[in-house]
Design a protein around this motif. Structure first.
Motif, PDB file in Angstrom:
ATOM      1  N   CYS A 160      -3.314  -0.008  -2.260  1.00  0.00           N
ATOM      2  CA  CYS A 160      -3.302   1.092  -1.274  1.00  0.00           C
ATOM      3  C   CYS A 160      -2.405   0.735  -0.096  1.00  0.00           C
ATOM      4  O   CYS A 160      -1.602   1.567   0.367  1.00  0.00           O
ATOM      5  CB  CYS A 160      -4.725   1.358  -0.780  1.00  0.00           C
ATOM      6  N   GLN A 161      -2.538  -0.471   0.405  1.00  0.00           N
ATOM      7  CA  GLN A 161      -1.730  -0.925   1.533  1.00  0.00           C
ATOM      8  C   GLN A 161      -0.250  -0.903   1.189  1.00  0.00           C
ATOM      9  O   GLN A 161       0.591  -0.449   1.966  1.00  0.00           O
ATOM     10  CB  GLN A 161      -2.162  -2.343   1.942  1.00  0.00           C
TER      11      GLN A 161
ATOM     12  N   GLN B  54      -5.226  -4.793   7.864  1.00  0.00           N
ATOM     13  CA  GLN B  54      -4.153  -3.995   8.460  1.00  0.00           C
ATOM     14  C   GLN B  54      -4.369  -2.491   8.334  1.00  0.00           C
ATOM     15  O   GLN B  54      -3.670  -1.723   8.970  1.00  0.00           O
ATOM     16  CB  GLN B  54      -2.809  -4.368   7.811  1.00  0.00           C
ATOM     17  N   ASN B  55      -5.312  -2.080   7.488  1.00  0.00           N
ATOM     18  CA  ASN B  55      -5.502  -0.645   7.299  1.00  0.00           C
ATOM     19  C   ASN B  55      -6.988  -0.314   7.204  1.00  0.00           C
ATOM     20  O   ASN B  55      -7.526  -0.209   6.100  1.00  0.00           O
ATOM     21  CB  ASN B  55      -4.771  -0.158   6.051  1.00  0.00           C
ATOM     22  N   PRO B  56      -7.649  -0.144   8.332  1.00  0.00           N
ATOM     23  CA  PRO B  56      -9.083   0.177   8.316  1.00  0.00           C
ATOM     24  C   PRO B  56      -9.376   1.585   7.819  1.00  0.00           C
ATOM     25  O   PRO B  56     -10.533   1.939   7.617  1.00  0.00           O
ATOM     26  CB  PRO B  56      -9.485   0.031   9.788  1.00  0.00           C
ATOM     27  N   ASP B  57      -8.323   2.397   7.601  1.00  0.00           N
ATOM     28  CA  ASP B  57      -8.524   3.790   7.199  1.00  0.00           C
ATOM     29  C   ASP B  57      -8.627   3.980   5.695  1.00  0.00           C
ATOM     30  O   ASP B  57      -8.852   5.098   5.227  1.00  0.00           O
ATOM     31  CB  ASP B  57      -7.375   4.655   7.738  1.00  0.00           C
TER      32      ASP B  57
ATOM     33  N   ILE C 136      -1.417   4.480   0.447  1.00  0.00           N
ATOM     34  CA  ILE C 136      -2.480   5.368  -0.035  1.00  0.00           C
ATOM     35  C   ILE C 136      -3.755   5.077   0.742  1.00  0.00           C
ATOM     36  O   ILE C 136      -4.121   3.913   0.953  1.00  0.00           O
ATOM     37  CB  ILE C 136      -2.726   5.159  -1.546  1.00  0.00           C
ATOM     38  N   ASP C 137      -4.462   6.108   1.171  1.00  0.00           N
ATOM     39  CA  ASP C 137      -5.666   5.920   1.985  1.00  0.00           C
ATOM     40  C   ASP C 137      -6.967   6.195   1.241  1.00  0.00           C
ATOM     41  O   ASP C 137      -8.043   5.954   1.768  1.00  0.00           O
ATOM     42  CB  ASP C 137      -5.618   6.818   3.232  1.00  0.00           C
ATOM     43  N   ARG C 138      -6.869   6.722   0.012  1.00  0.00           N
ATOM     44  CA  ARG C 138      -8.092   7.094  -0.723  1.00  0.00           C
ATOM     45  C   ARG C 138      -8.125   6.361  -2.063  1.00  0.00           C
ATOM     46  O   ARG C 138      -7.264   6.569  -2.914  1.00  0.00           O
ATOM     47  CB  ARG C 138      -8.153   8.604  -0.939  1.00  0.00           C
TER      48      ARG C 138
ATOM     49  N   GLU D 208       4.701   8.748  -4.559  1.00  0.00           N
ATOM     50  CA  GLU D 208       4.156  10.017  -4.097  1.00  0.00           C
ATOM     51  C   GLU D 208       2.649  10.115  -4.224  1.00  0.00           C
ATOM     52  O   GLU D 208       2.051  11.069  -3.743  1.00  0.00           O
ATOM     53  CB  GLU D 208       4.800  11.168  -4.885  1.00  0.00           C
ATOM     54  N   ALA D 209       2.002   9.166  -4.881  1.00  0.00           N
ATOM     55  CA  ALA D 209       0.568   9.254  -5.129  1.00  0.00           C
ATOM     56  C   ALA D 209      -0.220   9.294  -3.827  1.00  0.00           C
ATOM     57  O   ALA D 209       0.081   8.573  -2.873  1.00  0.00           O
ATOM     58  CB  ALA D 209       0.106   8.086  -5.981  1.00  0.00           C
ATOM     59  N   THR D 210      -1.233  10.151  -3.809  1.00  0.00           N
ATOM     60  CA  THR D 210      -2.110  10.261  -2.637  1.00  0.00           C
ATOM     61  C   THR D 210      -3.493   9.682  -2.921  1.00  0.00           C
ATOM     62  O   THR D 210      -4.293   9.529  -2.004  1.00  0.00           O
ATOM     63  CB  THR D 210      -2.254  11.728  -2.216  1.00  0.00           C
ATOM     64  N   GLU D 211      -3.774   9.395  -4.198  1.00  0.00           N
ATOM     65  CA  GLU D 211      -5.073   8.843  -4.592  1.00  0.00           C
ATOM     66  C   GLU D 211      -4.838   7.616  -5.478  1.00  0.00           C
ATOM     67  O   GLU D 211      -3.927   7.608  -6.304  1.00  0.00           O
ATOM     68  CB  GLU D 211      -5.895   9.869  -5.398  1.00  0.00           C
TER      69      GLU D 211
END
Length: 233
Positions: A103-104, A162-165, A108-110, A3-6
């Motif tokens: 993150c990948q 794979q995840n430039p964001d 997670i994006d941040r 569930e982590a967003t950071e």
């Protein structure tokens, strides 16, 4: 379920501890990533002590501020100091490389590093940390280094392109002098920690708990964070 967003890159030192405490008090869903950074032989004894500090701080945080997701990675090589400045291997490079991998994997994006505006302000004025500063230490702490623009290559490689964001965030780049980035110096950040935390965080570049001679120890003594014996003030 993840569930982590950071994702917080955690070292067991003052800056990342202050940021983790802030996230937990704000009830953010955070995954902590602690990395054993033994990327050269001279780092190995330092890692042993860093592990003790990080584990103690994280256990304290869980007991007082609530649980969080946790991951760990390890870098251990037998490279010596010869030509050290020419190879992949600074703390920040390894941290964001592994951070991007996690993150990948966890969606997670941040990704966060504990770097504050007060550090950049000092560096912009070309102030040395202290009399024992080194060329390498100054080079890797130049203003703007703790940004995706500077470290984006390692983030891209870590995420396998794979995840430039995936974004690299710090209090300095996100809060810009407000909120958790409001501190005018490291002493102000330090003073937000209770004494029990002050006793177990560690910020030293040596193979001692407190060497009283490296860049971090000298800076902390000058800021009246620790005394000459390494006791928190």
């Amino acid at each position: 379920m993840n569930e982590a967003t950071e994702l917080l890159l955690f070292s067991g030192g003052i800056d990342s501890t202050v940021l983790l405490k802030h996230f937990l008090q704000e009830k953010k869903k955070v995954r902590v990533l602690y990395i054993e950074l033994g990327w050269a032989k001279r780092m190995h004894n330092r890692v042993r002590l860093q592990n003790i500090s990080a584990n103690n701080v994280l256990q304290y945080m869980k007991e007082k501020y609530g649980d969080f997701e946790y991951s760990q990675a390890t870098v251990m090589t037998t490279l010596d100091e010869k030509n050290e400045s020419t190879y992949f291997g600074t703390d920040n490079q390894w941290s964001v490389f592994y951070g991007a991998m996690f993150c990948q994997n966890y969606g997670i994006d941040r990704m966060w590093m504990g770097h504050y505006s007060f550090s950049d302000e000092l560096l912009k004025k070309n102030l040395k940390k202290h009399e024992h500063d080194t060329e390498a230490y100054r080079y890797y702490c130049r203003p703007g280094y703790y940004t995706k623009k500077k470290l984006g290559f390692y983030i891209d490689v870590g995420s396998r392109l794979q995840n430039p964001d995936i974004d690299l965030c710090t209090p300095a780049t996100v809060y810009k002098g407000k909120g958790i980035d409001r501190f005018k110096n490291k002493k102000e950040a330090w003073d937000t920690l209770e004494i029990d935390l002050k006793k177990i965080v560690r910020s030293c570049l040596s193979d001692k708990w407190h060497c009283n001679n490296c860049p971090k120890c000298n800076n902390h003594r000058n800021m009246k964070i620790y005394d000459e014996e390494g006791r928190p003030l």
